[in-house]
Each structure stands twice: as structure tokens, then as C-alpha cells.
Design a protein around this motif. Structure first.
Motif, short mmCIF file in Angstrom:
data_model
loop_
_atom_site.label_atom_id
_atom_site.label_comp_id
_atom_site.label_asym_id
_atom_site.label_seq_id
_atom_site.Cartn_x
_atom_site.Cartn_y
_atom_site.Cartn_z
N LEU A 110 0.82 -1.21 0.00
CA LEU A 110 0.00 0.00 0.00
C LEU A 110 0.85 1.26 0.00
O LEU A 110 0.48 2.28 -0.59
CB LEU A 110 -0.93 0.01 1.21
CG LEU A 110 -2.11 -0.98 1.17
CD1 LEU A 110 -2.94 -0.86 2.44
CD2 LEU A 110 -2.97 -0.75 -0.06
N GLU A 111 2.01 1.20 0.63
CA GLU A 111 2.90 2.36 0.65
C GLU A 111 3.34 2.73 -0.76
O GLU A 111 3.50 3.90 -1.10
CB GLU A 111 4.11 2.08 1.52
CG GLU A 111 5.05 3.26 1.69
CD GLU A 111 6.19 2.99 2.65
OE1 GLU A 111 7.04 3.88 2.84
OE2 GLU A 111 6.24 1.87 3.21
N SER A 112 3.51 1.70 -1.61
CA SER A 112 3.96 1.96 -2.98
C SER A 112 2.90 2.69 -3.80
O SER A 112 3.21 3.28 -4.83
CB SER A 112 4.33 0.64 -3.67
OG SER A 112 3.16 -0.14 -3.95
N ALA A 123 -3.70 5.34 -1.97
CA ALA A 123 -4.12 4.41 -0.91
C ALA A 123 -4.19 5.08 0.47
O ALA A 123 -4.10 4.40 1.49
CB ALA A 123 -3.17 3.21 -0.86
N ILE A 124 -4.36 6.39 0.50
CA ILE A 124 -4.43 7.08 1.79
C ILE A 124 -5.53 6.49 2.66
O ILE A 124 -5.33 6.18 3.84
CB ILE A 124 -4.66 8.59 1.60
CG1 ILE A 124 -3.38 9.27 1.11
CG2 ILE A 124 -5.11 9.25 2.90
CD1 ILE A 124 -3.54 10.75 0.85
N GLY A 125 -6.72 6.32 2.10
CA GLY A 125 -7.84 5.79 2.87
C GLY A 125 -7.57 4.41 3.42
O GLY A 125 -7.85 4.13 4.60
N SER A 126 -7.00 3.54 2.59
CA SER A 126 -6.71 2.17 3.03
C SER A 126 -5.67 2.14 4.12
O SER A 126 -5.77 1.38 5.09
CB SER A 126 -6.25 1.33 1.83
OG SER A 126 -7.27 1.22 0.87
N ARG A 127 -4.65 2.98 4.00
CA ARG A 127 -3.59 2.99 5.01
C ARG A 127 -4.10 3.58 6.33
O ARG A 127 -3.75 3.09 7.41
CB ARG A 127 -2.39 3.78 4.50
CG ARG A 127 -1.70 3.11 3.31
CD ARG A 127 -0.53 3.90 2.82
NE ARG A 127 0.58 3.84 3.78
CZ ARG A 127 1.70 4.57 3.65
NH1 ARG A 127 1.83 5.41 2.64
NH2 ARG A 127 2.66 4.45 4.53
N LEU A 128 -4.93 4.61 6.24
CA LEU A 128 -5.49 5.18 7.46
C LEU A 128 -6.43 4.18 8.14
O LEU A 128 -6.46 4.09 9.37
CB LEU A 128 -6.24 6.47 7.14
CG LEU A 128 -5.36 7.68 6.77
CD1 LEU A 128 -6.23 8.87 6.40
CD2 LEU A 128 -4.42 8.05 7.91
N LYS A 129 -7.18 3.43 7.34
CA LYS A 129 -8.06 2.42 7.94
C LYS A 129 -7.24 1.34 8.64
O LYS A 129 -7.60 0.87 9.72
CB LYS A 129 -8.96 1.78 6.89
CG LYS A 129 -9.96 0.79 7.50
CD LYS A 129 -10.85 0.17 6.47
CE LYS A 129 -11.92 -0.70 7.15
NZ LYS A 129 -11.36 -1.72 8.05
N ALA A 130 -6.14 0.93 8.00
CA ALA A 130 -5.28 -0.08 8.63
C ALA A 130 -4.72 0.43 9.96
O ALA A 130 -4.68 -0.30 10.95
CB ALA A 130 -4.14 -0.47 7.69
N TYR A 141 11.88 3.30 -16.63
CA TYR A 141 12.04 2.06 -15.86
C TYR A 141 10.69 1.63 -15.28
O TYR A 141 10.30 0.47 -15.39
CB TYR A 141 13.05 2.26 -14.74
CG TYR A 141 13.38 0.95 -14.02
CD1 TYR A 141 14.54 0.26 -14.33
CD2 TYR A 141 12.52 0.40 -13.08
CE1 TYR A 141 14.85 -0.95 -13.71
CE2 TYR A 141 12.81 -0.80 -12.45
CZ TYR A 141 13.97 -1.47 -12.78
OH TYR A 141 14.25 -2.67 -12.17
N ARG A 142 9.98 2.57 -14.66
CA ARG A 142 8.72 2.23 -13.98
C ARG A 142 7.72 1.56 -14.91
O ARG A 142 7.17 0.50 -14.59
CB ARG A 142 8.11 3.50 -13.38
CG ARG A 142 6.71 3.31 -12.80
CD ARG A 142 6.15 4.61 -12.27
NE ARG A 142 5.98 5.62 -13.28
CZ ARG A 142 4.91 5.71 -14.09
NH1 ARG A 142 3.94 4.81 -14.01
NH2 ARG A 142 4.82 6.68 -14.99
#
Length: 318
Positions: free
Chosen positions: A3-5, A10-17, A178-179
């Protein structure tokens, strides 16, 4: 962590976690110490403890949750015997929430635990605890000034109104080369040694030998890339074609392909070829439409393990 990547996506998902982690930790502490509340009850119970009876709307506004969420939580608190609804003495048309004796008794025992929570969070997070609280407060203020959904929709409207551009290589775009290619290769195949060498130093292995690199840009977003690699004088390979699949339908792949072919003609090349794989049906159709013709065998001396398709640019041949 994956999620960090994803960054801001993914702000919402990380805050929920994080929220789930803190709720879980608090519940573990409450249970271990025999407290008679649950962590998710705290905002409503503490607010009513501090300010006295209030309506659901007033509670929701004060703790920053929706009326529906507070109403549902209130139902649970009523069933748990912690809150009761009663008519507002000052206005019989509305009801207010008030703490029960059970709630008062339960909350009056929590001082030492809440003290330990504050100190334990500091012990665990150190200075990050203060930084996190400051950041949350700043975000709350910013969201009051401009809701994030409003800002996102405005950005989307502006983005889709912008024209798709094909731009040449620039050093600041190096990471996108590269990405985009790594993203594509890891999804369908794997990054081979030859890929890793070229992607890590495109200036040396593509540009210096006389090649070119192009990018598809939509607004500020780089959504695709491809390269024209000079294998020998006049002989070029179309290579490292990759488009972010979340931007499908914008024609970026064909625009990149046309730019590479135009550059090939500008340099008066004598042969243009590509290597691909038979599973990439959409890409192969695009190459055929642009004038590439399938060859009966793979290219002699191919550098790629994944290559089972060899095509040569022959636009005048049917």
C-alpha cells in the motif's frame, strides 16, 4: 509494504489499517484490565461525559462522523446499557442522548488506563505520535476548507480535457522509463537481465548508439513509453513499448508507435523490426495495422527469452 507503494492513491486504506490497529490495541488493553467499554464507543461516550446530553446531530458534528454512523453506534450503546435516548426538556420535539449510571460507573474507572494509553502511545511512537496528531489536525482543517472529493473531481475534469502529448526523452523522465517497463514486464513475464541493463541506463544503451525514447504524457502524468534502438547503421528495433493499462482507451500506444515510426523515417532507416510475444494479441494487431509483418520464425540471435514473435516493418506490402 504494498500500500505504501501506491502513495496518495491508498491514503484511505492505510489510514483504515492504522485505525484498525489502534482500535485493536485499545480493545486488548481494555479487556486485559477488565474495563467495561469498547474502543469504538469512546468518542460518543467521552463527548457525552464531557458536555452532557446532546442530540445525535450534535454528537456527529462534534466528533466528525456522519449522522448515520453515530445513530448506528448509539443503537449499540443503548443495547449495551451505556446510553439512553430521552426527550430534550428544552425542546420536546427532539431527543437527546444521555449516559446511564452504568456508563458513568464504567468511565469513572478509566483514568489510570487512559493515562497509560497516552504514555504508551508516546513510548511506542515517540515523536511520531505528536507529528501524527499535528498532521491529522492539519488534514482536518484542510478538508473543511475544501473536501477531497470536490478537489479530485475538479482535477479529473481538468485532466481529461488535456490533450495527449508525445514528448522526447529528458533526464527528469528517466524513472518513468524504468517504472512503466518494469510494471509491464512483471505483470506478463519477468525482467530479464538484458531488460535490467537497458532500463537502468537508457542513455548509454539506447540514446548514445543513435536511438530515441518517447513518452506519452497526459497533463503531468507520464502514461506510456517506447524506444527506437539502433542495432546497426540504418537498422532499428522498436522496443520497450509500455503503456499504463489504467489509461486504456486513450490511444497512447498507437501514438507512441507512430512517433517511433516517424523518427525511423526521419533518420532514413533501412529496416525496422520488433520482437514480441504471441499472448499480446492487442499489441500485435496494432503493430500489423501500422505496417509490421509477422515473420515465419523468431529472430536469429534474439536477446529475449520471452520473444516468440518477430515482425518487420513493411508498410507497402499486403
Amino acid at each position: 509494504m504494498y500500500l505504501e507503494s501506491l502513495g496518495k492513491l491508498a491514503i484511505g486504506s492505510r489510514l483504515k489499517a492504522l485505525s484498525d490497529h489502534f482500535y485493536g490495541a485499545a480493545d486488548e488493553v481494555y479487556q486485559a484490565r477488565g474495563a467495561r467499554i469498547e474502543s469504538r464507543w469512546l468518542p460518543v461516550l467521552r463527548y457525552l461525559w464531557d458536555v452532557g446530553p446532546r442530540s445525535v446531530t450534535e454528537v456527529a458534528d462534534a466528533i466528525g462522523q456522519t449522522h448515520s454512523a453515530v445513530s448506528q453506534l448509539t443503537d449499540k450503546l443503548v443495547r449495551a446499557g451505556m446510553v439512553r435516548r430521552r426527550r430534550d426538556p428544552a425542546d420536546g420535539r427532539r431527543s437527546v442522548l444521555t449516559l446511564t449510571d452504568k456508563a458513568h460507573s464504567s468511565l469513572s474507572e478509566l483514568g489510570p488506563i487512559w493515562c497509560a494509553v497516552r504514555q504508551g502511545v508516546t513510548a511506542s511512537l515517540g515523536e511520531h505520535a505528536t507529528q501524527l496528531l499535528d498532521a491529522i489536525a492539519a488534514c482536518e482543517r484542510a478538508l473543511q476548507e475544501r473536501p477531497v472529493a470536490e478537489a479530485i473531481l475538479a482535477e479529473h475534469t481538468a485532466l481529461i480535457a488535456k490533450p495527449l502529448e508525445i514528448v522526447p526523452y529528458a533526464p527528469e523522465l528517466r524513472e518513468h522509463f524504468y517504472r512503466l517497463n518494469a510494471q509491464w514486464l512483471e505483470r506478463y513475464f519477468r525482467i530479464e537481465d538484458i531488460d535490467r541493463v537497458v532500463l537502468n541506463d537508457p542513455e548509454r544503451y539506447i540514446l548514445q548508439p543513435g536511438g530515441a525514447i518517447f513518452f506519452a504524457r497526459l497533463g503531468k502524468e507520464i502514461i506510456g513509453t517506447c524506444a527506437l534502438l539502433q542495432e546497426s547503421p540504418g537498422v532499428f528495433e522498436l522496443t520497450k513499448m509500455s503503456v499504463d493499462e489504467t489509461f486504456r482507451g486513450l490511444g497512447a500506444g498507437r501514438r507512441l508507435l507512430d512517433a517511433a515510426i516517424a523518427e525511423y523515417h526521419r533518420r532514413e532507416g533501412t529496416q525496422l523490426f520488433l520482437e514480441s510475444n504471441s499472448i499480446l494479441k492487442t499489441a500485435l494487431r496494432m503493430y500489423e495495422q501500422a505496417g509490421f509483418r509477422l515473420q515465419p520464425t523468431i529472430r536469429p540471435g534474439s536477446h529475449y527469452e520471452r520473444a516468440d514473435v518477430y515482425m518487420i516493418y513493411e508498410p507497402g506490402r499486403t
